[in-house]
Write a protein that holds these residues in place. Structure first.
Motif, short mmCIF file in Angstrom:
data_model
loop_
_atom_site.label_atom_id
_atom_site.label_comp_id
_atom_site.label_asym_id
_atom_site.label_seq_id
_atom_site.Cartn_x
_atom_site.Cartn_y
_atom_site.Cartn_z
N CYS A 424 0.82 -1.34 0.09
CA CYS A 424 0.04 -0.01 0.04
C CYS A 424 0.98 1.12 0.03
O CYS A 424 0.72 2.07 -0.80
CB CYS A 424 -1.12 -0.06 1.19
N LYS A 428 1.08 4.08 -2.92
CA LYS A 428 0.72 5.55 -2.64
C LYS A 428 1.92 6.59 -2.88
O LYS A 428 1.62 7.57 -3.38
CB LYS A 428 0.14 5.66 -1.43
N GLU A 431 2.40 7.03 -6.67
CA GLU A 431 1.69 8.18 -7.17
C GLU A 431 2.11 9.61 -6.87
O GLU A 431 1.55 10.59 -7.67
CB GLU A 431 0.07 7.98 -6.45
N ARG A 627 -3.52 -3.34 -0.64
CA ARG A 627 -4.16 -2.36 -1.49
C ARG A 627 -5.59 -2.00 -1.30
O ARG A 627 -5.57 -0.60 -1.70
CB ARG A 627 -3.86 -3.23 -3.12
N TYR A 628 -6.40 -2.78 -0.78
CA TYR A 628 -7.71 -2.53 -0.27
C TYR A 628 -7.71 -1.20 0.77
O TYR A 628 -8.72 -0.37 0.62
CB TYR A 628 -8.46 -3.68 0.36
N SER A 631 -6.82 3.90 0.31
CA SER A 631 -7.34 4.97 0.14
C SER A 631 -7.32 5.71 1.49
O SER A 631 -7.55 6.84 1.55
CB SER A 631 -8.89 4.68 -0.26
N ASP A 634 -4.72 8.31 1.38
CA ASP A 634 -4.74 9.50 0.33
C ASP A 634 -4.46 10.81 0.89
O ASP A 634 -3.60 11.45 0.46
CB ASP A 634 -6.17 9.46 -0.28
N GLU A 635 -5.20 11.23 1.90
CA GLU A 635 -5.24 12.65 2.30
C GLU A 635 -3.69 12.98 2.91
O GLU A 635 -3.00 13.94 2.53
CB GLU A 635 -6.12 13.12 3.26
#
Length: 644
Positions: A424, A428, A431, A627-628, A631, A634-635
């Motif tokens: 994860c 991230k 990205e 991976r789940y 999110s 993200d912030e």
């Protein structure tokens, strides 16, 4: 022998009062050292000693009972195990046949680890230790007799002292698994029996002294059997109690109250079959544990004990005894050696084939195929081929995640649960064109100033991580992730403040809260942003093994029922997790909640979605699971990317 094997048997079958029964192996080591040294010494003094004769005795003693047990484990394992477990059994068979299983299990996992409980040949590590020891020991005695004027005692005493010192050192320098399994840290226990034999001391003439020795020795053994647990640092200094106890009982002779008690027929018979009993009981336990998802009930423990006694009695009567004595099977030494060599080659070859064939998943294709389909083929211990678990003593080159073309700006600090977030964090970071370090060590929460048992070195590891961060001003953000609920709930040993000697009398939660506050304060003082990552829920059972068995044995209703009940409820999760999570919340720390994605449908946590498992075992995320939860981050990563 009876005391030793019963202690081990009752420990493995979860009989109350035998939490330290694993020390029976240490008693066996002393007995072995005493008896075999006595035999070698007698041969040397009579001028009849030969290496060929010594190993002939060892083959007749070890091989006849061992290889039927290996065959039994292969047959049952082929019928029962999934391909991963069967591949591990193949490795065990090859290593056991070559008397190197202690090295294999050292490299794979600890003796008390959850996965170890399903290894049917785990107990053969002690045979490997003995046989490795006896490769050199007879030659050493012969050399001392011929060239050093039979000065056995000072040389063996020095060797035993060195071995004991290494054993103690290993425990307190984060080498628990090799200290448990390897010859250099176990040799002193065998040498304790050897020195007793070499001293040639008769039993004390004073009856009160003999009684004192025997009862005191028994008390030391009983104490360690009753009060030691899997959390006890072992062997090292804690092995002194069972080892000295065995030495005292042996040296007291048989003319004591204890000696007469041990001479009753049931105990004598148990001692006679002790080797077969040791060999047969553990595969039965391991196979039963593989099929069950709970502790044994009393009647189940009793059944396994009875079957173990029956199997070992038959083994002793019809397999062991015919190969020993003056009218033994295969009396010719050369034929015996040839047969032993052929059997070893065949058994190790079978193990190698199972390994090469990756556990022979084609045995039960419908059941085996669900494992790679459900769980991504990835280990939480590696990322892009890099090992995630750092060294407790030296934090040198931890694994990197994210964009390898930019300077690392964050650290993921924690235990194996932190490592399971690596995929994860890697995705991230890529990205946002960021990079970071994964600095983790198993069963080690990121808590400054706290030490643990049975995992020592927690304090050293965390201090080294903190130094690593301080020395790199480019690191701006630190993620703290761990199996928080496990530590609070008591599933990860004991903890104490570093300055406290012995047990820390405070509640576990207070100790852990203090350690977490210390870490947060230290990071704030160094100007780092701290992000606390809450833990994911822990399942009641291993979903991978359960789903395999559900497919393998579709008529067993208990498996399908359990499949619906292994998820914890939100209420149960909150009860443990929220106690520790108050610390970062009160310190205005950013707290991320990956578990929110598991309870989004209320009530029970989900562990299976999009036809994939979110877990690789009962508590670690799979690659898909890692991976789940991405999110949730993200912030934080958006804010990190905006930093100058």
């Amino acid at each position: 022998r009876a005391i030793a094997v019963v202690a081990v048997l009752f420990f493995h079958t979860n009989v109350p009062g035998f939490s330290g029964g694993f020390v029976g192996v240490d008693v066996f080591f002393v007995i072995s050292g005493f008896l075999i040294t006595s035999i070698i010494l007698q041969d040397i003094q009579q001028g009849t000693f030969s290496i060929a004769r010594f190993y002939e005795r060892r083959i007749r003693r070890i091989f006849p009972a061992l290889f039927p047990v290996i065959l039994f484990t292969l047959v049952v394992g082929a019928f029962l195990f999934d391909y991963q477990a069967f591949k591990g059994l193949g490795d065990s068979v090859a290593a056991t046949t070559l008397f190197a299983s202690n090295i294999l299990f050292w490299r794979e996992t600890g003796y008390f680890g959850a996965s170890s409980q399903f290894k049917p040949l785990l107990h053969t590590w002690s045979l490997a230790v003995e046989e490795q020891f006896y490769i050199f020991f007879p030659l050493l005695l012969y050399f001392i007799n011929r060239f050093l004027k039979s000065r056995y005692l000072p040389i063996l005493l020095a060797a035993a002292a060195l071995s004991f010192g290494i054993s103690v050192w290993g425990l307190f320098h984060d080498h628990i698994s090799p200290t448990f399994y390897l010859v250099p840290t176990r040799a002193w226990e065998l040498l304790a029996g050897s020195m007793l034999a070499l001293c040639g001391l008769p039993s004390p003439r004073s009856k009160p002294i003999r009684e004192f020795l025997s009862l005191s020795g028994l008390a030391l053994i009983v104490y360690s059997v009753s009060f030691y647990t899997e959390a006890t640092l072992f062997p090292g200094h804690n092995a002194l109690a069972p080892v000295l106890g065995a030495v005292m009982v042996i040296s007291s002779g048989g003319e004591t109250v204890l000696g007469r008690a041990l001479s009753v027929k049931p105990l004598v018979f148990t001692g006679l079959i002790s080797y077969s009993l040791y060999l047969w009981h553990w595969p039965l336990v391991a196979f039963a544990k593989y099929m069950m998802f709970r502790e044994f009930h009393g009647y189940e423990s009793a059944f396994i004990i009875l079957v173990s006694f029956a199997a070992s009695t038959l083994s002793y009567t019809y397999i062991e005894r015919p190969f020993r004595g003056s009218k033994s099977l295969i009396p010719d030494r050369k034929h015996l050696f040839v047969l032993a060599g052929v059997v070893m080659m065949l058994a190790s070859g079978v193990g190698l084939v199972i390994h090469v064939e990756n556990g022979m998943a084609y045995r039960y294709p419908e059941a085996n195929k669900i494992i790679p389909e459900l769980v991504s083929d990835w280990s939480s211990r590696s990322l892009h081929g890099e090992i995630l678990q750092a060294s407790p003593s030296v934090i040198a080159n931890p694994a990197l995640c994210g964009d390898d073309k930019v300077t690392p700006s964050f650290v993921v600090w924690g235990d194996s649960h932190a490592a399971s977030l690596a995929v994860c964090m890697d995705e991230k970071a890529k990205e946002r064109k960021l990079s970071g370090y994964i600095v983790t060590y198993g069963s080690t929460p990121p808590m400054i100033g706290i030490e643990g048992v049975p995992i020592p070195g927690i304090a050293r590891f965390n201090e080294n991580v903190l130094t690593f961060i301080r020395d790199r001003p480019e690191i701006k953000t630190v993620f703290l992730a761990a199996a928080w609920s496990h530590y609070v709930g008591g599933g990860k040993g004991e903890f104490r403040k570093v300055s406290v000697t012995g047990r820390d009398g405070r509640p576990r939660l207070a100790i852990l809260q203090e350690g977490l506050i210390n870490t947060i304060d230290a990071l704030h003082r160094s100007g780092r942003k701290v992000v606390f990552v809450s833990d994911v829920p822990t399942l009641v059972s291993d979903p991978v093994r359960l789903m395999y068995l559900t497919k393998r044995f579709p008529d067993v209703r208990e498996y399908s029922d359990l499949l619906r009940l292994i998820s914890p409820s939100l209420k149960a999760y909150d009860a443990e997790n929220q106690q520790l999570i108050k610390v970062p919340e009160m310190n205005n720390i950013t707290v991320l909640h990956p578990e929110s994605l598991f309870f989004e449908h209320g009530g029970q946590a989900q562990f299976f979605t999009e036809n994939r498992l979110l877990y690789s075992d009962s508590n670690h995320l799979s690659v898909f699971g890692s991976r789940y939860v991405a999110s949730v981050f993200d912030e934080v990563f958006r804010e990190m990317a905006a930093l100058p």
